[in-house]
Design an enzyme around this catalytic site. Structure first.
Site, mmCIF file in Angstrom:
data_model
loop_
_atom_site.group_PDB
_atom_site.id
_atom_site.type_symbol
_atom_site.label_atom_id
_atom_site.label_comp_id
_atom_site.label_asym_id
_atom_site.label_seq_id
_atom_site.Cartn_x
_atom_site.Cartn_y
_atom_site.Cartn_z
ATOM 1 N N TYR A 32 0.954 -1.236 -0.139
ATOM 2 C CA TYR A 32 -0.159 0.154 0.082
ATOM 3 C C TYR A 32 0.953 1.176 -0.022
ATOM 4 C CZ TYR A 32 -3.783 3.207 1.001
ATOM 5 O OH TYR A 32 -4.672 4.331 1.047
ATOM 6 N N PHE B 242 -8.890 19.978 -25.087
ATOM 7 C CA PHE B 242 -9.144 18.681 -25.173
ATOM 8 C C PHE B 242 -10.349 18.249 -24.127
ATOM 9 C CE2 PHE B 242 -9.126 14.075 -23.789
ATOM 10 C CZ PHE B 242 -9.455 13.670 -24.936
ATOM 11 N N THR B 243 -11.209 17.316 -24.474
ATOM 12 C CA THR B 243 -12.511 17.385 -23.807
ATOM 13 C C THR B 243 -12.506 17.090 -22.042
ATOM 14 O OG1 THR B 243 -12.325 14.784 -24.123
ATOM 15 C CG2 THR B 243 -13.690 16.136 -25.789
ATOM 16 N N ASP C 121 0.590 19.080 -21.660
ATOM 17 C CA ASP C 121 -0.054 17.503 -21.755
ATOM 18 C C ASP C 121 0.799 16.838 -22.424
ATOM 19 O OD1 ASP C 121 -1.633 15.430 -22.259
ATOM 20 O OD2 ASP C 121 -3.654 16.397 -22.576
ATOM 21 N N LYS D 107 -1.343 6.129 -23.576
ATOM 22 C CA LYS D 107 -1.146 6.612 -25.088
ATOM 23 C C LYS D 107 0.597 6.258 -25.153
ATOM 24 C CE LYS D 107 -4.979 9.009 -24.482
ATOM 25 N NZ LYS D 107 -5.548 9.186 -23.027
ATOM 26 N N PHE E 39 -20.480 12.966 -25.706
ATOM 27 C CA PHE E 39 -20.342 12.112 -26.584
ATOM 28 C C PHE E 39 -20.157 10.545 -26.062
ATOM 29 C CE2 PHE E 39 -15.770 11.666 -25.532
ATOM 30 C CZ PHE E 39 -15.631 12.916 -24.662
HETATM 31 N N1 F0G Z 1 -5.023 14.660 -22.817
HETATM 32 C C1 F0G Z 1 -5.210 14.006 -24.112
HETATM 33 C C2 F0G Z 1 -4.581 14.794 -25.269
HETATM 34 C C3 F0G Z 1 -5.905 12.888 -24.341
HETATM 35 O O1 F0G Z 1 -5.998 12.676 -25.594
HETATM 36 C C4 F0G Z 1 -6.423 12.307 -23.281
HETATM 37 C C5 F0G Z 1 -7.481 10.943 -23.573
HETATM 38 C C6 F0G Z 1 -6.260 12.531 -21.983
HETATM 39 C C7 F0G Z 1 -5.656 13.895 -21.892
HETATM 40 C C8 F0G Z 1 -7.004 12.042 -20.621
HETATM 41 O O2 F0G Z 1 -6.576 10.912 -20.367
HETATM 42 O O3 F0G Z 1 -8.141 9.159 -21.083
HETATM 43 O O4 F0G Z 1 -6.073 8.700 -19.523
HETATM 44 O O5 F0G Z 1 -7.971 10.170 -18.758
HETATM 45 N N2 F0G Z 1 -7.787 10.576 -24.527
HETATM 46 C C9 F0G Z 1 -8.291 9.391 -25.115
HETATM 47 C C10 F0G Z 1 -8.456 9.674 -26.481
HETATM 48 C C11 F0G Z 1 -9.498 9.250 -24.268
HETATM 49 O O6 F0G Z 1 -9.274 8.671 -27.076
HETATM 50 O O7 F0G Z 1 -8.155 10.485 -27.374
HETATM 51 P P1 F0G Z 1 -7.096 9.800 -19.912
#
Ligand code: F0G
Length: 460
Positions: free
Chosen positions: A75, A127-128, A217, A260, A451
């Protein structure tokens, strides 16, 4: 034959395979209707080639899998954490390493630590999840990317660059209200487009002149480094590893989705140079993620991330990874299919506006195109247009992004060239039948990140 004219192949061979199911047209018709015409709601058993995302879908190496057995599941004080910490310090160069369950965990923590309600956060396209965490912490996001990034046909080599005039205007108009600049490497929503090292350094210099921090990022920073190596004057011949270090050095910290670049199935981290900010982040970490030596990951996951980080910055790996994306992109470009140019790092982005000019944006052309593509051969892509953009946090109006895209995202080390050929053929087939594709009507709209779970029905 000169070397550069000869074929290349991936720097690995395949040790384990996973079978995929080939479905009939009738099965796919049923599956996409049950999924409300949203590819996120399909079951993976109904998908033949899964190009939904490159996130957590990569093939781990034998070294990563053996690392999984070495995971220290203590832990507190896990050895695996210290190996991860050492890898992050060595490869990216930051001092403090804060593990999180994935990228958005890190985004949540850094947004809460640095943002005060009423602040403004500029960034090179949203980014979303990143923008939503900034908004939920009380900030307003301002897009300061260069105009070319919003033009799918512009062949600017660094469409991820920040427009320094736009950025300086944000600083001048909001004195004391800009906690940090949110800079992404290989900008996802722009089509996987890189930022140049010169621009990254200029952003850092300008921000620091105004007393503003820069948070990178770093999710696809190694892929960004490869584009710099290939395209930026003065950087040719430098290694991806060196360029990754240089990009990170022009920031005060980073958020990372280890799903990624580092080819792990789950994981992430926040890395910082400032001890006081790191301490504040660790404090929130125990509330939202877990103790500071695991932060939402199992010990085995931290091992996989640590090893994956080292693999992600190997030149031969990145060359093959982006080479595969280029291979698919070139096929589509030559066939006259409208795609975002230049071809990006992690996927091919179909330009749904040009593909389906007869479908107005309010009828969700990219969503409709992703559904049509699935129907043709079981290839799963993702909408990156008006549905992903969601609603304005203040007015509640639908945001209407210039880019209305379908992303064919290539997982790392997973598919073969033959899969790319099948994909190209399917896209070309759908392109030939494009006039028969109709728009959609949204029948269920979730409040946040709509989405992922929205449902649709075909328009008559
Ligand atoms: N920043 C970028 C540029 C991303 O593409 C993503 C995730 C995140 C942050 C968030 O990271 O998913 O580990 O919480 N992108 C995925 C995609 C979901 O399909 O492009 P996460």
């Amino acid at each position: 034959m000169p070397l550069e004219r000869r074929s290349w192949a991936e720097p690995f061979k395949i040790k384990v395979v996973e079978h995929v199911r080939i479905t009939t047209h009738e099965q796919r018709e049923r599956a996409i209707a049950e999924a409300g015409y949203n590819t996120f709601l399909l079951r993976s058993r109904d998908v033949y080639i899964d190009l939904l995302t490159d996130s957590g879908t990569g093939a781990m190496s034998d070294r990563q899998w053996s690392g999984m057995m070495l995971g220290d599941e203590a832990y507190a004080g896990s050895e695996s954490f210290y190996r991860l910490e050492a890898a992050v310090r060595r490869v990216y160069g930051y001092t403090h390493v804060i593990p999180t369950h994935q990228g958005r965990g890190a985004e949540n923590i850094i947004s809460r630590v640095l943002i005060q309600p009423g602040d403004v956060v500029p960034g090179n396209m949203y980014f979303t999840t990143t923008r939503l965490h900034q908004e939920m912490a009380g900030a307003r996001f301002v897009d300061v990317i260069i105009d070319e990034a919003h033009d799918s046909s512009s062949e600017h080599p660094f469409k991820g660059d920040v427009d320094l005039n736009k950025l300086e205007r944000v600083f001048q108009e909001n004195p004391g209200r800009v906690p940090y600049v949110s800079v992404a490497a290989t900008v996802n929503m722009a089509g996987g487009q890189p930022i140049s090292l010169a621009n990254m350094r200029a952003v850092y210099e300008l921000a620091h002149r105004y007393g503003v921090k820069v948070i990178l990022d770093a999710t696809r920073v190694a892929e960004n480094a490869w584009f710099i190596q290939q395209r930026e004057p003065g950087q040719l011949g430098r290694s991806v590893a060196e360029l990754v270090k240089d990009l990170c050095a022009a920031s005060d910290g980073c958020t990372m989705s280890a799903k990624k670049d580092p080819i792990a199935n789950i994981g992430g981290f926040l890395a910082l140079n400032d001890a006081a900010i790191a301490e504040a982040a660790c404090n929130l970490l125990v509330v939202f993620e877990g103790l500071h030596t695991y932060g939402g990951m199992a010990g085995r996951d931290m091992e996989a991330v640590a090893i994956g980080i080292e693999e992600s910055i190997q030149d031969d790996h990145i060359r093959a990874r982006i080479g595969q994306v280029l291979y698919l992109g070139e096929k589509l470009r030559k066939a006259g299919v409208p795609i975002v140019l230049p071809i990006g790092g992690h996927g091919i982005f179909l330009d749904a506006r040009a593909f389906l000019p007869h479908v107005p944006q309010e009828h969700y052309p990219a969503q409709a195109l992703a559904a049509a593509l699935y129907l043709d051969a079981g290839i799963r892509a993702m909408e990156r247009g008006i549905v992903s953009a969601g609603r304005d946090a203040v007015t509640g109006e639908e945001r209407k992004p210039k880019l209305e895209l379908v992303r064919l995202t290539i997982p790392r080390r997973v598919y073969t060239q033959a899969h790319m050929d099948v994909t190209a053929e399917s896209v070309c087939e759908v392109f030939e039948q494009r006039e028969s594709i109709r728009g959609l009507r949204m029948t269920f709209e979730p409040k946040l990140l709509r989405f992922f779970q929205a449902r649709f029905e075909p328009r008559q």
